[in-house]
Motif scaffolding. Structure first.
Motif, mmCIF file in Angstrom:
data_model
loop_
_atom_site.group_PDB
_atom_site.id
_atom_site.type_symbol
_atom_site.label_atom_id
_atom_site.label_comp_id
_atom_site.label_asym_id
_atom_site.label_seq_id
_atom_site.Cartn_x
_atom_site.Cartn_y
_atom_site.Cartn_z
ATOM 1 N N GLU A 175 0.840 -1.199 0.000
ATOM 2 C CA GLU A 175 0.000 0.000 0.000
ATOM 3 C C GLU A 175 0.873 1.246 0.000
ATOM 4 O O GLU A 175 1.978 1.247 0.556
ATOM 5 N N VAL A 176 0.361 2.283 -0.628
ATOM 6 C CA VAL A 176 0.964 3.607 -0.578
ATOM 7 C C VAL A 176 -0.108 4.543 -0.038
ATOM 8 O O VAL A 176 -1.188 4.656 -0.621
ATOM 9 N N VAL A 177 0.170 5.164 1.095
ATOM 10 C CA VAL A 177 -0.794 6.060 1.732
ATOM 11 C C VAL A 177 -0.336 7.488 1.460
ATOM 12 O O VAL A 177 0.743 7.901 1.891
ATOM 13 N N THR B 146 4.330 13.920 0.398
ATOM 14 C CA THR B 146 4.659 12.872 1.367
ATOM 15 C C THR B 146 3.752 11.668 1.197
ATOM 16 O O THR B 146 2.533 11.807 1.127
ATOM 17 N N HIS B 147 4.379 10.492 1.142
ATOM 18 C CA HIS B 147 3.647 9.230 1.019
ATOM 19 C C HIS B 147 4.245 8.230 2.013
ATOM 20 O O HIS B 147 5.448 8.230 2.248
ATOM 21 N N GLY C 14 3.601 -11.265 10.539
ATOM 22 C CA GLY C 14 2.409 -10.436 10.388
ATOM 23 C C GLY C 14 2.634 -8.959 10.635
ATOM 24 O O GLY C 14 1.682 -8.186 10.661
ATOM 25 N N CYS C 15 3.880 -8.552 10.814
ATOM 26 C CA CYS C 15 4.205 -7.135 11.006
ATOM 27 C C CYS C 15 4.507 -6.475 9.665
ATOM 28 O O CYS C 15 4.859 -7.143 8.701
ATOM 29 N N TYR C 16 4.377 -5.173 9.639
ATOM 30 C CA TYR C 16 4.646 -4.396 8.433
ATOM 31 C C TYR C 16 5.658 -3.310 8.734
ATOM 32 O O TYR C 16 5.757 -2.830 9.859
ATOM 33 N N LEU C 17 6.379 -2.920 7.697
ATOM 34 C CA LEU C 17 7.287 -1.781 7.787
ATOM 35 C C LEU C 17 6.656 -0.641 6.988
ATOM 36 O O LEU C 17 6.151 -0.849 5.883
ATOM 37 N N VAL C 18 6.696 0.557 7.537
ATOM 38 C CA VAL C 18 6.149 1.727 6.863
ATOM 39 C C VAL C 18 7.294 2.718 6.676
ATOM 40 O O VAL C 18 7.933 3.133 7.634
#
Length: 72
Positions: free
Chosen positions: A46-48, A54-55, A64-68
């Protein structure tokens, strides 16, 4: 090095290992290449969009963890 903000409360050794892994990733291109080189490959999920400049780029990590990654 980009600062690592640990919102998951990782154990210190795991956090330090992750920080060392992410340390060479300076640009979004580095992040994407690192993700695809992983086994199994980690693709952007995903891209928020925060604003026009800024994204936040989200990749799966482990357990089950994510890196942002905050990109500007």
């Amino acid at each position: 090095m980009v600062p690592l903000i640990d919102r998951a409360g990782l154990a210190p050794a795991r956090r330090e290992a992750l920080a060392r892994t992410l340390a060479p990733l300076d640009m979004l291109q580095d992040v994407v290449r690192w993700g695809f080189a992983a086994t199994p490959p980690r693709d952007v999920v995903e891209v928020v969009v925060q604003d026009e400049f800024t994204h936040d780029v989200v990749l799966p990590w482990e357990d089950g963890c994510y890196l942002v990654f905050d990109t500007t």
